[in-house]
Design a protein around this motif. Sequence first.
Motif, short mmCIF file in Angstrom:
data_model
loop_
_atom_site.label_atom_id
_atom_site.label_comp_id
_atom_site.label_asym_id
_atom_site.label_seq_id
_atom_site.Cartn_x
_atom_site.Cartn_y
_atom_site.Cartn_z
N LYS A 23 5.33 -4.06 0.14
CA LYS A 23 5.53 -5.48 0.46
C LYS A 23 4.24 -6.18 0.84
N ALA A 24 3.19 -5.43 1.12
CA ALA A 24 1.93 -6.06 1.54
C ALA A 24 0.75 -5.33 0.93
N ILE A 25 -0.09 -6.07 0.20
CA ILE A 25 -1.35 -5.54 -0.31
C ILE A 25 -2.42 -6.61 -0.12
N TYR A 26 -3.62 -6.19 0.18
CA TYR A 26 -4.73 -7.12 0.32
C TYR A 26 -6.05 -6.38 0.30
N GLN A 27 -7.11 -7.14 0.08
CA GLN A 27 -8.45 -6.56 0.07
C GLN A 27 -8.80 -6.14 1.49
N SER A 28 -9.31 -4.95 1.62
CA SER A 28 -9.64 -4.39 2.92
C SER A 28 -10.97 -4.92 3.45
N ASP A 29 -11.13 -4.84 4.76
CA ASP A 29 -12.43 -5.13 5.36
C ASP A 29 -13.43 -4.01 5.04
N MET A 30 -12.89 -2.82 4.70
CA MET A 30 -13.75 -1.74 4.23
C MET A 30 -14.09 -2.05 2.78
N TYR A 31 -15.33 -2.28 2.51
CA TYR A 31 -15.77 -2.71 1.19
C TYR A 31 -15.30 -1.74 0.10
N GLY A 32 -14.69 -2.29 -0.95
CA GLY A 32 -14.30 -1.50 -2.10
C GLY A 32 -12.90 -0.89 -2.03
N PHE A 33 -12.10 -1.28 -1.05
CA PHE A 33 -10.77 -0.72 -0.90
C PHE A 33 -9.71 -1.81 -0.89
N ILE A 34 -8.52 -1.45 -1.37
CA ILE A 34 -7.33 -2.29 -1.29
C ILE A 34 -6.42 -1.65 -0.25
N GLU A 35 -5.88 -2.46 0.67
CA GLU A 35 -4.95 -1.95 1.67
C GLU A 35 -3.53 -2.16 1.19
N VAL A 36 -2.71 -1.13 1.34
CA VAL A 36 -1.31 -1.19 0.94
C VAL A 36 -0.47 -0.84 2.16
N GLU A 37 0.49 -1.70 2.48
CA GLU A 37 1.36 -1.50 3.64
C GLU A 37 2.82 -1.76 3.27
N GLY A 58 7.63 11.94 0.72
CA GLY A 58 7.03 12.94 1.58
C GLY A 58 5.56 12.69 1.82
N GLU A 59 4.85 12.30 0.78
CA GLU A 59 3.41 12.06 0.90
C GLU A 59 3.11 10.84 1.77
N PHE A 60 3.94 9.81 1.68
CA PHE A 60 3.70 8.58 2.43
C PHE A 60 4.63 8.43 3.64
N ALA A 61 5.28 9.52 4.06
CA ALA A 61 6.28 9.46 5.13
C ALA A 61 5.73 8.89 6.44
N ASN A 62 4.61 9.34 6.89
CA ASN A 62 4.05 8.89 8.17
C ASN A 62 2.87 7.95 8.00
#
Length: 109
Positions: A23-37, A58-62
């Motif tokens: 439901k949420a994606i945006y450019q990260s403050d860490m250069y070169g990364f996309i944040e997915v939430e 299972g991979e994204f559980a926590n």
Amino acid sequence: MSNKPIYKVIFYNRHQVYEIFAKAIYQSDMYGFIEVEEFVFGERTQLVVDPGEEKLKGEFANVTRSYIPMQAIIRIDEVEKGGVGKVSDIKPGDKIATFPFQGQTPQTD
């Protein structure tokens, strides 16, 4: 369509292509990364369990937030509703198109 959009994010990770919904994606403050939430997984309405989606759950559980390198992103789509996430294997010699480099052949270790 709901008030908050859902995004399908397809990216390359360890010789596999991941397709996840969030439901949420945006450019990260860490250069070169996309944040997915706010990951979205299909609801179990049938007795049949999809092993690919179970692996993703299972991979994204926590995980509350995932940082995906921009060069691993293949595609991001805004969709009306979430679907079933999956993981697909890449065979040696297959070409994938990622951002910003097109037509890369995955490297083997």
